[in-house]
Design a protein around this motif. Structure first.
Motif, PDB file in Angstrom:
ATOM      1  N   VAL A  26      24.268   6.623  30.656  1.00  0.00           N
ATOM      2  CA  VAL A  26      25.015   7.467  31.591  1.00  0.00           C
ATOM      3  C   VAL A  26      24.679   7.103  33.041  1.00  0.00           C
ATOM      4  CG1 VAL A  26      25.155   9.838  32.479  1.00  0.00           C
ATOM      5  CG2 VAL A  26      25.457   9.397  30.048  1.00  0.00           C
ATOM      6  N   ASP A  27      25.724   6.881  33.836  1.00  0.00           N
ATOM      7  CA  ASP A  27      25.607   6.673  35.285  1.00  0.00           C
ATOM      8  C   ASP A  27      26.390   7.799  35.967  1.00  0.00           C
ATOM      9  OD1 ASP A  27      24.378   4.238  34.872  1.00  0.00           O
ATOM     10  OD2 ASP A  27      26.190   3.049  35.253  1.00  0.00           O
ATOM     11  N   LEU A  28      25.716   8.575  36.806  1.00  0.00           N
ATOM     12  CA  LEU A  28      26.405   9.650  37.533  1.00  0.00           C
ATOM     13  C   LEU A  28      25.724   9.861  38.869  1.00  0.00           C
ATOM     14  CD1 LEU A  28      26.879  12.463  34.833  1.00  0.00           C
ATOM     15  CD2 LEU A  28      28.665  11.032  35.826  1.00  0.00           C
ATOM     16  N   ASP A  29      26.429  10.490  39.788  1.00  0.00           N
ATOM     17  CA  ASP A  29      25.770  10.802  41.051  1.00  0.00           C
ATOM     18  C   ASP A  29      26.439  11.973  41.769  1.00  0.00           C
ATOM     19  OD1 ASP A  29      28.087   9.555  41.704  1.00  0.00           O
ATOM     20  OD2 ASP A  29      27.167   7.900  42.790  1.00  0.00           O
ATOM     21  N   ILE A  30      25.662  12.568  42.671  1.00  0.00           N
ATOM     22  CA  ILE A  30      26.210  13.553  43.602  1.00  0.00           C
ATOM     23  C   ILE A  30      25.909  12.999  44.979  1.00  0.00           C
ATOM     24  CG2 ILE A  30      25.969  15.895  44.514  1.00  0.00           C
ATOM     25  CD1 ILE A  30      25.434  16.888  41.711  1.00  0.00           C
ATOM     26  N   ASP A  31      26.931  12.876  45.805  1.00  0.00           N
ATOM     27  CA  ASP A  31      26.770  12.172  47.077  1.00  0.00           C
ATOM     28  C   ASP A  31      26.308  13.030  48.236  1.00  0.00           C
ATOM     29  OD1 ASP A  31      27.595   9.503  46.345  1.00  0.00           O
ATOM     30  OD2 ASP A  31      29.526  10.432  45.911  1.00  0.00           O
ATOM     31  N   GLU A  32      26.664  14.306  48.185  1.00  0.00           N
ATOM     32  CA  GLU A  32      26.274  15.131  49.331  1.00  0.00           C
ATOM     33  C   GLU A  32      25.907  16.550  48.923  1.00  0.00           C
ATOM     34  OE1 GLU A  32      30.465  16.118  51.234  1.00  0.00           O
ATOM     35  OE2 GLU A  32      30.075  13.968  51.051  1.00  0.00           O
ATOM     36  N   ARG A  33      25.217  17.231  49.837  1.00  0.00           N
ATOM     37  CA  ARG A  33      24.834  18.618  49.587  1.00  0.00           C
ATOM     38  C   ARG A  33      26.082  19.469  49.410  1.00  0.00           C
ATOM     39  NH1 ARG A  33      19.413  19.501  51.315  1.00  0.00           N
ATOM     40  NH2 ARG A  33      18.632  17.595  52.262  1.00  0.00           N
ATOM     41  N   GLY A  34      26.025  20.397  48.464  1.00  0.00           N
ATOM     42  CA  GLY A  34      27.166  21.278  48.246  1.00  0.00           C
ATOM     43  C   GLY A  34      28.247  20.667  47.370  1.00  0.00           C
ATOM     44  N   GLU A  35      28.031  19.422  46.942  1.00  0.00           N
ATOM     45  CA  GLU A  35      29.032  18.798  46.056  1.00  0.00           C
ATOM     46  C   GLU A  35      28.825  19.303  44.627  1.00  0.00           C
ATOM     47  OE1 GLU A  35      30.587  14.592  46.608  1.00  0.00           O
ATOM     48  OE2 GLU A  35      29.275  14.335  44.890  1.00  0.00           O
ATOM     49  N   ILE A  36      29.948  19.542  43.944  1.00  0.00           N
ATOM     50  CA  ILE A  36      29.862  20.036  42.570  1.00  0.00           C
ATOM     51  C   ILE A  36      30.411  18.989  41.607  1.00  0.00           C
ATOM     52  CG2 ILE A  36      30.547  21.861  40.964  1.00  0.00           C
ATOM     53  CD1 ILE A  36      30.897  23.709  43.416  1.00  0.00           C
ATOM     54  N   LEU A  37      29.557  18.590  40.679  1.00  0.00           N
ATOM     55  CA  LEU A  37      29.942  17.618  39.654  1.00  0.00           C
ATOM     56  C   LEU A  37      30.060  18.358  38.328  1.00  0.00           C
ATOM     57  CD1 LEU A  37      30.088  14.790  38.221  1.00  0.00           C
ATOM     58  CD2 LEU A  37      27.591  14.814  38.221  1.00  0.00           C
ATOM     59  N   ALA A  38      31.247  18.334  37.716  1.00  0.00           N
ATOM     60  CA  ALA A  38      31.407  18.975  36.412  1.00  0.00           C
ATOM     61  C   ALA A  38      31.252  17.928  35.317  1.00  0.00           C
ATOM     62  CB  ALA A  38      32.766  19.649  36.315  1.00  0.00           C
ATOM     63  N   VAL A  39      30.531  18.290  34.265  1.00  0.00           N
ATOM     64  CA  VAL A  39      30.438  17.439  33.083  1.00  0.00           C
ATOM     65  C   VAL A  39      31.185  18.173  31.972  1.00  0.00           C
ATOM     66  CG1 VAL A  39      28.905  16.350  31.412  1.00  0.00           C
ATOM     67  CG2 VAL A  39      28.216  16.498  33.818  1.00  0.00           C
ATOM     68  N   VAL A  40      32.255  17.540  31.472  1.00  0.00           N
ATOM     69  CA  VAL A  40      33.159  18.201  30.533  1.00  0.00           C
ATOM     70  C   VAL A  40      33.214  17.444  29.211  1.00  0.00           C
ATOM     71  CG1 VAL A  40      35.539  18.997  30.206  1.00  0.00           C
ATOM     72  CG2 VAL A  40      34.633  18.802  32.500  1.00  0.00           C
ATOM     73  N   GLY A  41      33.192  18.165  28.110  1.00  0.00           N
ATOM     74  CA  GLY A  41      33.357  17.515  26.815  1.00  0.00           C
ATOM     75  C   GLY A  41      33.236  18.528  25.693  1.00  0.00           C
ATOM     76  N   GLU A  42      33.657  18.123  24.492  1.00  0.00           N
ATOM     77  CA  GLU A  42      33.600  19.029  23.352  1.00  0.00           C
ATOM     78  C   GLU A  42      32.156  19.360  22.974  1.00  0.00           C
ATOM     79  OE1 GLU A  42      36.864  17.730  20.152  1.00  0.00           O
ATOM     80  OE2 GLU A  42      36.169  16.104  21.419  1.00  0.00           O
ATOM     81  N   SER A  43      32.011  20.439  22.228  1.00  0.00           N
ATOM     82  CA  SER A  43      30.696  20.872  21.766  1.00  0.00           C
ATOM     83  C   SER A  43      30.004  19.737  20.995  1.00  0.00           C
ATOM     84  CB  SER A  43      30.910  22.088  20.859  1.00  0.00           C
ATOM     85  OG  SER A  43      29.697  22.468  20.317  1.00  0.00           O
ATOM     86  N   GLY A  44      28.733  19.537  21.276  1.00  0.00           N
ATOM     87  CA  GLY A  44      27.942  18.527  20.567  1.00  0.00           C
ATOM     88  C   GLY A  44      27.959  17.149  21.204  1.00  0.00           C
ATOM     89  N   CYS A  45      28.678  16.967  22.322  1.00  0.00           N
ATOM     90  CA  CYS A  45      28.778  15.614  22.902  1.00  0.00           C
ATOM     91  C   CYS A  45      27.547  15.231  23.722  1.00  0.00           C
ATOM     92  CB  CYS A  45      30.055  15.456  23.714  1.00  0.00           C
ATOM     93  SG  CYS A  45      30.036  16.332  25.277  1.00  0.00           S
ATOM     94  N   GLY A  46      26.661  16.200  23.990  1.00  0.00           N
ATOM     95  CA  GLY A  46      25.416  15.859  24.690  1.00  0.00           C
ATOM     96  C   GLY A  46      25.278  16.450  26.087  1.00  0.00           C
ATOM     97  N   LYS A  47      26.158  17.388  26.458  1.00  0.00           N
ATOM     98  CA  LYS A  47      26.143  17.971  27.805  1.00  0.00           C
ATOM     99  C   LYS A  47      24.841  18.710  28.107  1.00  0.00           C
ATOM    100  CE  LYS A  47      29.753  20.590  27.008  1.00  0.00           C
ATOM    101  NZ  LYS A  47      29.959  20.324  25.565  1.00  0.00           N
ATOM    102  N   THR A  48      24.456  19.596  27.182  1.00  0.00           N
ATOM    103  CA  THR A  48      23.235  20.382  27.418  1.00  0.00           C
ATOM    104  C   THR A  48      22.016  19.473  27.476  1.00  0.00           C
ATOM    105  OG1 THR A  48      24.147  22.395  26.470  1.00  0.00           O
ATOM    106  CG2 THR A  48      21.757  22.187  26.413  1.00  0.00           C
ATOM    107  N   THR A  49      21.971  18.477  26.596  1.00  0.00           N
ATOM    108  CA  THR A  49      20.856  17.527  26.594  1.00  0.00           C
ATOM    109  C   THR A  49      20.747  16.849  27.957  1.00  0.00           C
ATOM    110  OG1 THR A  49      21.189  17.163  24.229  1.00  0.00           O
ATOM    111  CG2 THR A  49      19.919  15.493  25.419  1.00  0.00           C
TER     112      THR A  49
END
Ligand SMILES: Nc1ncnc2c1ncn2[C@@H]1O[C@H](COP(=O)(O)OP(=O)(O)O)[C@@H](O)[C@H]1O
Ligand code: SF4
Ligand SMILES: [Mg+2]
Length: 311
Positions: A26-49
């Motif tokens: 996984v490659d992800l980033d947040i570029d600035e303060r106050g930016e909101i990044l959503a991670v979306v996917g079906e149950s079990g895809c690894g979001k909580t992990t």
């Protein structure tokens, strides 16, 4: 210095006497303060992990096998770095202590983190409650005396009280009814924007993500399959999985019988298919998809898509 930088992240769980990939490259980033990044996917895809890893809260049978997570350039896995990350969970009732008043729980943060006097911390707690739209008299209430939406607001107040460098919110509104969900979502968005706190917002609901996020990462079977700013993702979804998710969002102008529900079940860790992990469910799969794993391709200034249709 970016608020968040995740590179080549692989997280594994130890199950049935072996380590299996749950989150892959996984490659992800947040570029600035106050930016909101959503991670979306079906149950079990690894979001909580993924969220737990960012917050440094992975369970004992999990490990980061490769890659890194940095918050303002500090590696979250290094114990020598003290990084303040607040996590807001779905279930407020289990996140709150039933034996302490709301005021005591919010005040505890100021007493513990900022060595504030008890009296001053209680005054601060009242301000925090007002900030999340609750009456200041709630300081003396117990969690069970509050509604689900009110409890979620208390959790937000506690997260903010930490003065965190980053917030990880994991399905914080899932247990609420639709109207309350929308109100809590707007409150959270407005607060992190006002205070300039970067946030990862985890949800299975693409429609919710669209209301709160600046950027969206679509996750499938442990991988990010598409990563883009919200507007391009909705205007021009590239990955077939994103397209399928989008077409399954109920719309007032479309008859329910016309909704496209993605056929089949997502695979589980340890049994991810060869080639593209989405191929058994993909309407556009072709020969290459069955044997070769697609790598992320850059499709905009920062976004990427993981699909053979794009090179
Ligand atoms: N502590 C654990 N040990 C082993 N497997 C786990 C553990 N927690 C979650 N999993 C498995 O890892 C996968 C991803 O889970 P999770 O991160 O909770 O996904 P999501 O939040 O997207 O629903 C699921 O298959 C789940 O069963
Ligand atoms: S790589 Fe192939 S199977 Fe995977 S999403 Fe793209 S077209 Fe579908
Ligand atoms: Mg989850």
């Amino acid at each position: 210095m970016k608020p968040l930088e995740i590179k080549g992240l692989i997280i594994q769980y130890y199950v049935n006497n072996q380590w299996v990939d749950v989150v892959s490259n996984v490659d992800l980033d947040i570029d600035e303060r106050g930016e909101i990044l959503a991670v979306v996917g079906e149950s079990g895809c690894g979001k909580t992990t993924l969220g737990l890893a960012v917050a440094g809260l992975l369970p004992s049978n999990a490990k980061i096998a490769r890659g890194y997570i940095k918050v303002f350039d500090k590696d979250v896995t290094s114990t020598s770095n003290s990084i303040k990350i607040a996590m807001i969970f779905q279930d407020a009732l289990t996140s709150l202590n039933p034996l302490l008043t709301v005021g005591e729980q919010i005040a505890e943060i100021d007493i513990h983190h900022f060595k504030m006097s008890k009296k001053k911390a209680f005054e601060e707690a009242k301000k925090r409650l007002a900030e999340v739209g609750l009456p200041t008299t709630f300081v003396s209430k117990y969690p069970h005396e509050l509604s689900g939406g009110q409890r979620q607001r208390v959790l937000i107040a506690m997260a903010i009280a930490m003065n965190p460098e980053l917030i990880v919110a994991d399905e914080p509104t899932t247990a609420l009814d639709v109207t309350t969900q929308a109100r809590v979502l707007i409150l959270l968005r407005d607060l992190v924007k006002k205070l300039g706190i970067p946030m990862i917002y985890i949800t299975h609901d693409l429609a919710l993500a669209s209301q709160i996020a600046d950027k969206i990462a679509v996750m499938y079977a442990g991988q990010i399959v598409e990563y883009s700013n919200k507007y391009s993702l909705f205007k021009e979804p590239k990955h077939p999985y994103t397209q399928a998710l989008l077409s399954s969002i109920p719309r007032v102008d479309v008859d329910v019988s016309e909704l496209h529900i993605i056929k089949g079940e997502p695979p589980t860790p340890g049994s991810f298919p060869r080639g593209c992990r989405f191929h058994p469910r993909c309407p556009l799969a072709f020969s290459k998809c069955f044997v070769e794993e697609p790598i992320p391709r850059k499709v905009s200034s920062y976004g990427y898509v993981r699909c053979h249709l794009y090179g």
